[in-house]
Design a protein around this motif. Structure first.
Motif, PDB file in Angstrom:
ATOM      1  N   ILE A  47      -3.714  -0.510   8.288  1.00  0.00           N
ATOM      2  CA  ILE A  47      -2.756  -0.050   7.150  1.00  0.00           C
ATOM      3  C   ILE A  47      -3.585   0.988   6.130  1.00  0.00           C
ATOM      4  N   CYS A  48      -4.622   0.050   5.660  1.00  0.00           N
ATOM      5  CA  CYS A  48      -5.696   0.538   4.944  1.00  0.00           C
ATOM      6  C   CYS A  48      -6.624   1.916   5.805  1.00  0.00           C
ATOM      7  N   HIS A  49      -6.410   1.419   6.587  1.00  0.00           N
ATOM      8  CA  HIS A  49      -8.253   2.255   7.244  1.00  0.00           C
ATOM      9  C   HIS A  49      -7.222   3.434   7.935  1.00  0.00           C
ATOM     10  N   ALA A  50      -5.553   3.561   7.733  1.00  0.00           N
ATOM     11  CA  ALA A  50      -5.151   4.713   9.447  1.00  0.00           C
ATOM     12  C   ALA A  50      -4.938   5.820   8.644  1.00  0.00           C
ATOM     13  N   PHE A  51      -5.175   6.449   9.296  1.00  0.00           N
ATOM     14  CA  PHE A  51      -5.275   7.550   9.108  1.00  0.00           C
ATOM     15  C   PHE A  51      -4.327   9.134   9.438  1.00  0.00           C
ATOM     16  N   PRO A  52      -3.834   9.947   8.364  1.00  0.00           N
ATOM     17  CA  PRO A  52      -2.787  11.008   9.132  1.00  0.00           C
ATOM     18  C   PRO A  52      -2.630  11.015  10.939  1.00  0.00           C
ATOM     19  N   ILE A  53      -1.485  11.028  11.390  1.00  0.00           N
ATOM     20  CA  ILE A  53      -0.745  11.521  12.438  1.00  0.00           C
ATOM     21  C   ILE A  53      -0.136  11.765  12.261  1.00  0.00           C
ATOM     22  N   GLY A  54       0.351  13.398  12.800  1.00  0.00           N
ATOM     23  CA  GLY A  54       1.604  14.456  13.138  1.00  0.00           C
ATOM     24  C   GLY A  54       2.627  14.645  11.264  1.00  0.00           C
ATOM     25  N   LYS A  55       3.554  14.684  11.815  1.00  0.00           N
ATOM     26  CA  LYS A  55       4.201  15.430  10.247  1.00  0.00           C
ATOM     27  C   LYS A  55       5.031  13.960   9.981  1.00  0.00           C
ATOM     28  N   ILE A 107       1.198  -0.841   0.280  1.00  0.00           N
ATOM     29  CA  ILE A 107      -0.195   0.210   0.221  1.00  0.00           C
ATOM     30  C   ILE A 107       0.645   1.008   0.080  1.00  0.00           C
ATOM     31  N   ASP A 108       0.618   2.241  -0.892  1.00  0.00           N
ATOM     32  CA  ASP A 108       1.575   3.935  -1.092  1.00  0.00           C
ATOM     33  C   ASP A 108       0.634   4.040   0.259  1.00  0.00           C
ATOM     34  N   THR A 109       1.771   4.684   1.179  1.00  0.00           N
ATOM     35  CA  THR A 109       1.049   5.233   2.617  1.00  0.00           C
ATOM     36  C   THR A 109       2.155   5.235   3.363  1.00  0.00           C
ATOM     37  N   PRO A 110       2.417   6.658   4.125  1.00  0.00           N
ATOM     38  CA  PRO A 110       2.859   6.939   5.294  1.00  0.00           C
ATOM     39  C   PRO A 110       2.659   6.044   6.381  1.00  0.00           C
ATOM     40  N   HIS A 111       1.876   5.737   6.327  1.00  0.00           N
ATOM     41  CA  HIS A 111       0.465   5.304   7.646  1.00  0.00           C
ATOM     42  C   HIS A 111       1.396   3.762   7.867  1.00  0.00           C
TER      43      HIS A 111
END
Length: 267
Positions: free
Chosen positions: A239-247, A198-202
Protein backbone atom coordinates in the motif's frame (compact mmCIF):
# COMPACT_ATOMS: atom_id res chain seq x y z
CA UNK A 1 15.52 -25.00 -2.16
CA UNK A 2 12.37 -26.71 -3.41
CA UNK A 3 9.86 -24.28 -4.88
CA UNK A 4 6.51 -24.26 -3.08
CA UNK A 5 3.26 -24.37 -5.07
CA UNK A 6 0.18 -22.34 -4.14
CA UNK A 7 -3.24 -22.64 -5.78
CA UNK A 8 -5.79 -19.83 -5.91
CA UNK A 9 -9.45 -20.64 -6.48
CA UNK A 10 -11.19 -17.35 -7.16
CA UNK A 11 -12.74 -14.94 -9.65
CA UNK A 12 -10.95 -12.96 -12.33
CA UNK A 13 -10.59 -9.17 -12.05
CA UNK A 14 -10.24 -7.63 -15.51
CA UNK A 15 -8.67 -4.54 -13.93
CA UNK A 16 -5.84 -6.67 -12.55
CA UNK A 17 -5.98 -5.40 -8.97
CA UNK A 18 -7.84 -8.14 -7.11
CA UNK A 19 -8.96 -11.75 -7.49
CA UNK A 20 -6.93 -14.28 -9.45
CA UNK A 21 -4.67 -11.60 -10.88
CA UNK A 22 -3.73 -10.21 -7.47
CA UNK A 23 -3.23 -13.69 -6.00
CA UNK A 24 -0.82 -14.77 -8.72
CA UNK A 25 1.15 -11.55 -8.30
CA UNK A 26 1.44 -12.18 -4.56
CA UNK A 27 2.57 -15.79 -5.05
CA UNK A 28 5.29 -14.67 -7.47
CA UNK A 29 6.38 -11.74 -5.30
CA UNK A 30 6.85 -14.06 -2.31
CA UNK A 31 8.84 -16.65 -4.24
CA UNK A 32 6.23 -19.36 -4.72
CA UNK A 33 4.78 -20.90 -7.87
CA UNK A 34 1.17 -19.90 -8.48
CA UNK A 35 -1.64 -21.90 -10.08
CA UNK A 36 -5.27 -20.93 -10.60
CA UNK A 37 -8.81 -22.25 -10.82
CA UNK A 38 -11.18 -19.56 -12.09
CA UNK A 39 -14.70 -19.58 -10.60
CA UNK A 40 -16.07 -16.46 -12.31
CA UNK A 41 -15.10 -13.75 -14.77
CA UNK A 42 -15.92 -10.20 -13.73
CA UNK A 43 -16.06 -7.02 -15.78
CA UNK A 44 -14.32 -4.89 -13.19
CA UNK A 45 -12.04 -1.90 -12.86
CA UNK A 46 -11.03 0.56 -10.15
CA UNK A 47 -14.53 2.08 -10.19
CA UNK A 48 -16.55 -1.08 -9.63
CA UNK A 49 -17.99 -4.32 -10.96
CA UNK A 50 -20.32 -4.10 -13.97
CA UNK A 51 -20.87 -7.79 -14.73
CA UNK A 52 -20.20 -11.27 -13.34
CA UNK A 53 -20.18 -14.45 -15.43
CA UNK A 54 -19.92 -17.61 -13.35
CA UNK A 55 -17.93 -20.55 -14.67
CA UNK A 56 -19.87 -23.80 -15.03
CA UNK A 57 -19.26 -26.01 -11.98
CA UNK A 58 -18.15 -28.91 -14.20
CA UNK A 59 -15.45 -26.71 -15.72
CA UNK A 60 -14.37 -25.67 -12.22
CA UNK A 61 -14.12 -29.37 -11.33
CA UNK A 62 -12.01 -30.07 -14.41
CA UNK A 63 -9.66 -27.21 -13.52
CA UNK A 64 -9.28 -28.57 -9.98
CA UNK A 65 -8.58 -32.10 -11.20
CA UNK A 66 -6.10 -30.82 -13.78
CA UNK A 67 -4.03 -29.06 -11.12
CA UNK A 68 -4.25 -31.57 -8.28
CA UNK A 69 -3.63 -34.63 -10.48
CA UNK A 70 -0.38 -33.24 -11.86
CA UNK A 71 1.18 -30.67 -9.50
CA UNK A 72 1.82 -30.88 -5.76
CA UNK A 73 -0.25 -28.24 -3.96
CA UNK A 74 1.36 -26.89 -0.77
CA UNK A 75 -1.43 -24.43 0.07
CA UNK A 76 -4.76 -23.27 -1.31
CA UNK A 77 -6.33 -19.83 -1.18
CA UNK A 78 -10.07 -19.67 -1.90
CA UNK A 79 -11.63 -16.33 -2.77
CA UNK A 80 -14.73 -15.44 -4.75
CA UNK A 81 -17.13 -18.39 -5.00
CA UNK A 82 -20.56 -17.03 -5.85
CA UNK A 83 -22.90 -20.06 -5.94
CA UNK A 84 -23.45 -23.22 -3.93
CA UNK A 85 -22.84 -25.58 -6.89
CA UNK A 86 -19.26 -24.35 -7.26
CA UNK A 87 -18.83 -24.40 -3.47
CA UNK A 88 -19.84 -28.07 -3.37
CA UNK A 89 -17.37 -28.94 -6.13
CA UNK A 90 -14.55 -27.15 -4.31
CA UNK A 91 -15.43 -28.71 -0.95
CA UNK A 92 -15.45 -32.20 -2.48
CA UNK A 93 -12.05 -31.59 -4.10
CA UNK A 94 -10.53 -30.28 -0.86
CA UNK A 95 -11.84 -33.37 0.90
CA UNK A 96 -10.46 -35.64 -1.83
CA UNK A 97 -7.01 -34.11 -2.32
CA UNK A 98 -6.35 -32.92 1.26
CA UNK A 99 -4.02 -29.94 0.66
CA UNK A 100 -2.06 -29.15 3.86
CA UNK A 101 -3.25 -25.53 4.18
CA UNK A 102 -6.52 -23.89 3.09
CA UNK A 103 -6.99 -20.14 3.47
CA UNK A 104 -10.49 -18.87 2.71
CA UNK A 105 -11.25 -15.22 2.11
CA UNK A 106 -15.08 -15.24 2.12
CA UNK A 107 -15.44 -12.64 -0.64
CA UNK A 108 -18.98 -11.25 -0.51
CA UNK A 109 -18.63 -7.53 -1.18
CA UNK A 110 -16.27 -5.70 -3.54
CA UNK A 111 -14.32 -2.60 -2.46
CA UNK A 112 -16.87 -0.55 -4.40
CA UNK A 113 -19.72 -2.04 -2.34
CA UNK A 114 -20.94 -4.36 -5.11
CA UNK A 115 -22.28 -7.74 -3.95
CA UNK A 116 -20.24 -10.70 -5.22
CA UNK A 117 -22.17 -13.54 -3.56
CA UNK A 118 -25.69 -14.76 -4.28
CA UNK A 119 -27.99 -14.48 -1.26
CA UNK A 120 -28.93 -18.18 -1.30
CA UNK A 121 -25.26 -19.18 -1.27
CA UNK A 122 -24.42 -17.83 2.19
CA UNK A 123 -25.67 -20.99 3.94
CA UNK A 124 -23.65 -23.19 1.58
CA UNK A 125 -20.56 -21.09 2.27
CA UNK A 126 -21.02 -21.48 6.02
CA UNK A 127 -21.88 -25.17 5.97
CA UNK A 128 -19.85 -26.66 3.13
CA UNK A 129 -16.74 -24.56 2.67
CA UNK A 130 -15.70 -22.46 5.67
CA UNK A 131 -15.39 -25.40 8.11
CA UNK A 132 -12.78 -26.96 5.78
CA UNK A 133 -10.39 -24.02 6.17
CA UNK A 134 -7.16 -23.79 8.09
CA UNK A 135 -8.09 -20.14 8.57
CA UNK A 136 -10.71 -17.74 7.22
CA UNK A 137 -10.10 -14.00 6.77
CA UNK A 138 -13.38 -12.04 6.72
CA UNK A 139 -13.52 -8.27 6.89
CA UNK A 140 -16.11 -6.56 9.10
CA UNK A 141 -18.98 -6.40 6.55
CA UNK A 142 -18.46 -10.09 5.73
CA UNK A 143 -18.33 -11.05 9.40
CA UNK A 144 -21.53 -9.08 9.99
CA UNK A 145 -23.26 -11.15 7.29
CA UNK A 146 -21.94 -14.40 8.74
CA UNK A 147 -22.96 -13.51 12.30
CA UNK A 148 -26.06 -11.43 11.60
CA UNK A 149 -24.97 -8.52 13.78
CA UNK A 150 -23.13 -5.19 13.56
CA UNK A 151 -19.47 -4.87 14.59
CA UNK A 152 -18.51 -1.28 15.40
CA UNK A 153 -15.52 -1.43 17.77
CA UNK A 154 -12.39 -3.36 18.69
CA UNK A 155 -14.23 -4.74 21.71
CA UNK A 156 -17.00 -6.09 19.50
CA UNK A 157 -14.38 -7.50 17.11
CA UNK A 158 -12.80 -9.49 19.94
CA UNK A 159 -16.15 -11.07 20.75
CA UNK A 160 -17.11 -11.59 17.10
CA UNK A 161 -13.91 -13.40 16.16
CA UNK A 162 -14.42 -15.89 18.99
CA UNK A 163 -18.03 -16.47 17.92
CA UNK A 164 -17.02 -17.00 14.30
CA UNK A 165 -14.24 -19.42 15.22
CA UNK A 166 -16.67 -21.46 17.32
CA UNK A 167 -19.36 -21.37 14.66
CA UNK A 168 -17.02 -22.38 11.82
CA UNK A 169 -14.80 -24.66 13.93
CA UNK A 170 -11.66 -23.13 12.46
CA UNK A 171 -9.24 -20.27 13.07
CA UNK A 172 -10.44 -16.81 12.07
CA UNK A 173 -8.54 -13.61 11.30
CA UNK A 174 -11.08 -10.78 11.54
CA UNK A 175 -9.88 -7.74 9.60
CA UNK A 176 -10.69 -4.38 11.13
CA UNK A 177 -9.79 -2.06 8.29
CA UNK A 178 -13.33 -0.65 8.14
CA UNK A 179 -12.99 0.90 11.61
CA UNK A 180 -11.34 4.27 12.25
CA UNK A 181 -7.77 4.47 13.52
CA UNK A 182 -4.99 1.96 12.99
CA UNK A 183 -5.80 -1.15 10.95
CA UNK A 184 -6.20 -3.85 13.61
CA UNK A 185 -6.79 -7.49 12.68
CA UNK A 186 -7.64 -10.00 15.41
CA UNK A 187 -6.88 -13.72 15.33
CA UNK A 188 -9.23 -16.08 17.17
CA UNK A 189 -6.33 -17.11 19.43
CA UNK A 190 -6.49 -13.58 20.83
CA UNK A 191 -3.41 -12.17 19.11
CA UNK A 192 -3.88 -8.76 17.51
CA UNK A 193 -1.97 -7.43 14.49
CA UNK A 194 -1.86 -3.65 14.04
CA UNK A 195 -0.47 -1.38 11.35
CA UNK A 196 -0.77 2.39 10.86
CA UNK A 197 -3.63 3.59 8.68
CA UNK A 198 -2.45 5.13 5.43
CA UNK A 199 -4.50 7.94 3.87
CA UNK A 200 -4.58 6.66 0.29
CA UNK A 201 -7.05 5.52 -2.39
CA UNK A 202 -4.62 2.77 -3.43
CA UNK A 203 -6.24 -0.10 -1.53
CA UNK A 204 -7.96 -2.21 -4.20
CA UNK A 205 -7.21 -5.90 -3.67
CA UNK A 206 -5.93 -5.66 -0.10
CA UNK A 207 -8.15 -8.48 1.17
CA UNK A 208 -7.31 -10.81 -1.70
CA UNK A 209 -3.63 -10.03 -1.33
CA UNK A 210 -3.53 -10.55 2.43
CA UNK A 211 -5.17 -13.98 2.25
CA UNK A 212 -2.99 -15.10 -0.65
CA UNK A 213 0.12 -13.88 1.18
CA UNK A 214 -0.91 -15.89 4.27
CA UNK A 215 -1.33 -18.96 2.03
CA UNK A 216 2.10 -18.41 0.47
CA UNK A 217 3.81 -18.06 3.84
CA UNK A 218 2.05 -21.16 5.17
CA UNK A 219 3.29 -23.05 2.10
CA UNK A 220 6.79 -21.77 2.88
CA UNK A 221 6.57 -23.39 6.31
CA UNK A 222 5.78 -20.46 8.58
CA UNK A 223 3.56 -21.02 11.65
CA UNK A 224 0.18 -19.37 11.27
CA UNK A 225 0.83 -16.32 13.48
CA UNK A 226 4.16 -15.62 11.75
CA UNK A 227 2.51 -16.11 8.34
CA UNK A 228 -0.13 -13.53 9.26
CA UNK A 229 2.41 -11.03 10.60
CA UNK A 230 4.57 -11.33 7.47
CA UNK A 231 1.53 -11.14 5.18
CA UNK A 232 0.25 -8.02 6.93
CA UNK A 233 3.66 -6.33 6.63
CA UNK A 234 3.82 -7.26 2.93
CA UNK A 235 0.40 -5.71 2.25
CA UNK A 236 1.25 -2.63 4.33
CA UNK A 237 4.39 -2.02 2.25
CA UNK A 238 2.50 -2.72 -0.98
CA UNK A 239 0.00 0.00 0.00
CA UNK A 240 2.81 2.41 0.93
CA UNK A 241 4.46 1.94 -2.48
CA UNK A 242 1.28 1.96 -4.59
CA UNK A 243 0.77 4.37 -7.48
CA UNK A 244 -2.30 5.71 -9.33
CA UNK A 245 -4.08 3.32 -11.68
CA UNK A 246 -7.47 4.20 -13.15
CA UNK A 247 -10.04 6.66 -11.83
CA UNK A 248 -11.14 4.95 -8.60
CA UNK A 249 -9.56 2.75 -5.94
CA UNK A 250 -6.12 1.89 -7.33
CA UNK A 251 -4.56 -1.51 -6.58
CA UNK A 252 -1.67 -2.00 -4.21
CA UNK A 253 1.84 -2.47 -5.63
CA UNK A 254 2.48 -6.20 -5.41
CA UNK A 255 6.04 -5.99 -6.72
CA UNK A 256 7.24 -3.00 -4.69
CA UNK A 257 10.37 -4.95 -3.68
CA UNK A 258 11.71 -4.71 -7.23
CA UNK A 259 11.27 -0.95 -7.65
CA UNK A 260 14.92 -0.09 -7.09
CA UNK A 261 16.71 -0.80 -10.34
CA UNK A 262 15.11 -4.19 -10.74
CA UNK A 263 16.57 -5.47 -7.47
CA UNK A 264 14.63 -6.56 -4.42
CA UNK A 265 14.46 -3.82 -1.80
CA UNK A 266 15.87 -6.17 0.85
CA UNK A 267 19.01 -7.08 -1.19
Amino acid sequence: MERKHVLTIAGSDSGGGAGIQADLKVFSALGTYGMSVITAVTAQNTLGVTAIQEIDSQVVQLQLDAVFSDIRVDAVKIGMVSNHGIMDVIAQSIQRYQPPHVVIDPVMIAKSGDSLLQEDSIAALQNALLPMATIITPNLPEAEVLLGCKITSILEMRQAVKELAGKMNTQVLLKGGHLDGDAVDILSTGREFSSPRIDTPHTHGTGCSLSSAIAAYLALGEPIEIAIAKAKEYVFQAICHAFPIGKGHSPIHHFYQWDQGGRKAWD
